[in-house]
Motif scaffolding. Structure first.
Motif, short mmCIF file in Angstrom:
data_model
loop_
_atom_site.label_atom_id
_atom_site.label_comp_id
_atom_site.label_asym_id
_atom_site.label_seq_id
_atom_site.Cartn_x
_atom_site.Cartn_y
_atom_site.Cartn_z
N ALA A 1 -22.17 -1.02 -44.55
CA ALA A 1 -23.32 -0.11 -44.67
C ALA A 1 -24.38 -0.79 -45.53
CB ALA A 1 -22.89 1.22 -45.29
N HIS B 1 -27.16 5.45 -40.19
CA HIS B 1 -25.91 4.68 -40.19
C HIS B 1 -24.98 5.11 -39.06
CE1 HIS B 1 -27.06 3.44 -44.29
NE2 HIS B 1 -26.15 2.51 -44.18
N ILE C 1 -17.06 1.75 -51.41
CA ILE C 1 -17.62 3.06 -51.67
C ILE C 1 -17.04 3.68 -52.93
CG2 ILE C 1 -15.95 4.26 -50.22
CD1 ILE C 1 -19.71 5.09 -50.49
N LEU D 1 -19.22 8.23 -42.56
CA LEU D 1 -19.84 7.02 -42.03
C LEU D 1 -18.84 6.24 -41.19
CD1 LEU D 1 -21.62 5.72 -45.26
CD2 LEU D 1 -22.63 7.05 -43.42
N VAL E 1 -28.00 8.91 -43.64
CA VAL E 1 -26.66 9.02 -43.06
C VAL E 1 -26.72 8.88 -41.54
CG1 VAL E 1 -24.70 10.56 -42.70
CG2 VAL E 1 -25.70 10.35 -44.98
N ILE F 1 -26.83 3.67 -49.43
CA ILE F 1 -25.66 4.48 -49.79
C ILE F 1 -25.75 4.91 -51.25
CG2 ILE F 1 -23.16 4.46 -50.03
CD1 ILE F 1 -24.28 4.65 -47.15
#
Length: 408
Positions: free
Chosen positions: A288, A379, A254, A399, A376, A293
């Motif tokens: 993810a 997830h 991320i 997340l 979101v 994302i």
């Protein structure tokens, strides 16, 4: 199970209704009901509200309005939902003729019970399908009816009417209408530009210099990208609303993903010192959908750059999971995007993630944050909005992390 007047503990039986000279009030109970078990079975079956042995259903427990009239057309049941929808107290409706207690008109102004004539007409009719009708004052309701007969072609013994409020359906229809209007407006501008420039180039190609041709083609290319983005947003909304948004989980760095977005803004001309990225290590491994994302990060950073001011700060930190996991692991990754602008008014914060919400008049479809919230939540995460320490808007999404179960 009993079918009775609103608020009654038990139900009127078919033969009780015939033998009683005057209608009972909503708070009355017929002492003969307990002794007449056979009639109880008949009413349950005829009214279409039958249930298993020993189960009693109060009409007031039903979410839809329920109105039942006997073989003489007199109302013997008027539940709480019917009273709420029609604004007629149950005590005022019980005992009255169905046409008087429930005066309905179709959209052309014709009196509905006279038009359909449930107690006369064809003996093979079993009811009326759901349709929009009007109450006095013009309020619209959804009405369906069932004609209960003693035999397939016998006389009508009861008329069972179901009422539904149309407000939820109207909100959905308004939302769809707004979506169509927004899409039409957003498509018109780029398509007009594309059509104008291509027509001009085709008609007068030799008259333009290479630089002029390049400028017009770049404009066409940008407008085509805009149309493509809008179509992608519409597809995302369709999948979110229908619960078909697919999440293809992979390991996601991320911090690196945020860095790529910042670099793209710097390359396009934004000053590098406008962005502050803070990553708290160690971060737990995040599984993810990398494309989705990226879509979330793109929307949040674009909002901060376009609508905010000052430094855009992005914090990436480990945190508690927004939902308790079955394996006991309770870790997650949170990303907070904040700016130093004027922020979002307190009264608007509860509408930020709804369709068509716009924080300013600087363009946009108003669909981005609605899609962000849908991604979101798909997830298993959560997203919130608040006021940043610097006074601007602060968006924070969390997340859950960990390897998907199918890979363990």
């Amino acid at each position: 199970m009993g079918v009775g007047t609103s608020g009654a503990k038990s139900a009127p039986r078919a033969r009780d209704v015939r033998d009683t000279p005057a209608p009972r009030r909503a708070d009355q109970r017929d002492d003969r009901l307990d002794a007449d078990h056979g009639a109880d079975h008949d009413v349950d079956h005829d009214a279409g509200l039958g249930s298993g042995p020993g189960v009693e259903l109060d009409p007031d427990d039903l979410p839809d309005g329920l109105v039942i009239a006997d073989e003489n057309g007199r109302v013997v049941c008027f539940n709480a939902a019917a009273a709420r929808i029609t604004a007629v107290p149950a005590t005022a409706a019980l005992g009255r003729h169905l046409e008087s207690a429930l005066p309905l008109e179709d959209l052309e102004g014709r009196r509905w019970w006279q038009l359909t004539d449930p107690y006369g007409g064809l003996a093979i009719r079993v009811g009326q399908p759901e349709r929009n009708l009007l109450l006095p004052g013009g309020r619209e309701v959804l009405v369906s009816a069932r004609y209960v007969r003693t035999a397939p072609t016998g006389p009508v013994r009861r008329v069972v009417v179901s009422l539904r409020d149309t407000e939820a359906r109207r909100r959905t229809e308004r939302s769809h209408a707004e979506l169509i209007a927004t899409v039409a407006h957003e498509l018109r501008s780029p398509l007009t530009s594309v059509k104008g420039f291509t027509a001009t180039l085709l008609a007068k190609w030799e008259r333009f210099t290479d630089d002029q041709k390049k400028l017009m083609l770049e404009t066409v290319d940008a407008d085509a990208d805009r149309v493509t983005r809008l179509i992608a947003e519409l597809l995302d909304i369709s999948r979110i609303d229908s619960g078909r948004l697919e999440v293809r989980r992979q390991p996601v760095d991320i911090g690196a993903a945020v860095g790529r977005h910042i670099q793209a803004y710097v390359t396009s001309g934004q000053p590098a010192d406008r962005f502050l990225l803070r990553i708290e290590q160690p971060l737990p491994p995040l599984w993810a959908d990398p494309d989705k994302i990226d879509q979330v990060l793109s929307n949040l950073l674009e909002n901060a750059v376009r609508h905010g001011e000052g430094t855009v700060t992005i914090d990436v930190t480990p945190s508690a999971s927004p939902r308790e996991r079955e394996d006991g692991e309770n870790v997650a990754t949170s990303v907070t995007v904040s700016d130093e602008g004027t922020g979002i008014p307190e009264e608007s914060m509860n509408r930020v993630f709804t369709r068509f919400w716009r924080g300013s008049k600087r363009g946009g479809t108003g669909l981005g944050l609605y899609i962000v919230k849908g991604i979101v939540e798909a997830h298993g995460g959560t997203i919130t909005v608040g006021r940043a320490p610097g006074g601007g808007a602060e968006f924070r999404f969390t997340l859950p992390v960990g390897t998907p179960a199918y890979l363990l």
